[in-house]
Design an enzyme around this catalytic site. Structure first.
Site, PDB file in Angstrom:
ATOM      1  CG  HIS A 112      65.909  62.714  74.010  1.00  0.00           C
ATOM      2  ND1 HIS A 112      65.540  63.511  75.066  1.00  0.00           N
ATOM      3  CD2 HIS A 112      64.798  62.821  73.134  1.00  0.00           C
ATOM      4  CE1 HIS A 112      64.197  64.084  74.951  1.00  0.00           C
ATOM      5  NE2 HIS A 112      64.002  63.653  73.810  1.00  0.00           N
ATOM      6  CB  CYS A 154      69.590  63.138  79.411  1.00  0.00           C
ATOM      7  SG  CYS A 154      68.394  64.327  80.037  1.00  0.00           S
TER       8      CYS A 154
END
Length: 240
Positions: A112, A154
């Site tokens: 992430h 991301c």
């Protein structure tokens, strides 16, 4: 599932950055006795206070990368769900190794992230922490050799909406950049800053799928920036 796609190439001297022995011939020397080390950080589960979701599909990305890198002759090691200090230890030890007989270095992290940050299992860390230890000053045996960093993560929360052109969806946010800093460092991101990156829970991320296909077909036939450009093109043509 989303996660973030900007593909960036960084070199201290731009298009002319290459092995010192081949500086006048326009390519990196890729005929050492070893292809080089490859490290994959597969961050799927998290314990930090942000309560990040399990990254389903990350195991498939890690497997696909390892298979591709094995075929290309890399000495591959995969690490799963490491804390930040453990990631630091792996990188520090890697930088201390003698890479004299290696063509290049490859490091991938599947995790992430948000703009300028990636997540270890326990805490976030700055993106540039991955490669600062491999500068010419810090890792002399990799001087003049390509150091490739792939970051499937991301870089924000905005959805990347494809446009339709000639009956085909295209991701308009894929791009290549050549920053002014770095030392023969090639950076590949899953998206541009502020946006998410696509990840299928079964097949894995679009970036890794495209990277593996293109590398198998083109590695060592073209220069690295051209290969990264081709990865961008393939991702741009994938349906959302």
């Amino acid at each position: 599932m989303t996660e973030n796609m900007d593909t960036s190439a960084t070199s201290s001297t731009g298009a002319a950055s290459m092995s010192p022995d081949d500086a006048n011939r326009g390519f990196y020397k890729m005929n050492h006795s070893q292809r080089g080390k490859a490290v994959i950080f597969n961050q799927m589960n998290f314990t930090n206070p942000e309560k990040l979701a399990v990254r389903k599909g990350s195991d498939q990305d890690a497997e696909n990368l390892k298979k591709t890198l094995d075929v290309l002759g890399f000495d591959v090691k995969t690490h799963k769900d490491l804390n930040w200090r453990e990631i630091q230890n792996v990188l520090e030890q890697l930088a201390l190794e003698d890479h004299t007989n290696s063509d290049c270095l490859f490091v991938a992290i599947l995790t992430h992230g948000k703009e300028a940050q990636l997540h270890a299992k326990d805490v976030p860390f700055t993106t540039d922490s991955l490669w600062t230890g491999f500068s010419a000053e810090n890792c002399k045996s990799l001087w003049g050799k390509p150091k490739i960093f792939l970051m499937q993560a991301c870089r924000g929360s905005t959805l990347n909406k494809p446009i339709t052109k000639a009956g085909k969806k295209k991701n308009v946010l894929t791009n290549i950049e050549i920053p002014s800093h770095g030392s023969d460092i090639l950076l590949m991101y899953g998206t541009i800053p502020g946006f998410v990156s696509l990840r299928d829970e079964v097949k894995g991320s679009i970036l890794v799928q495209a990277f593996c296909r293109v590398m198998k077909d083109q590695m060592f036939r073209q220069d690295l920036v051209s290969i990264i450009t081709e990865v961008c093109r393939v991702v741009a043509e994938e349906d959302e």
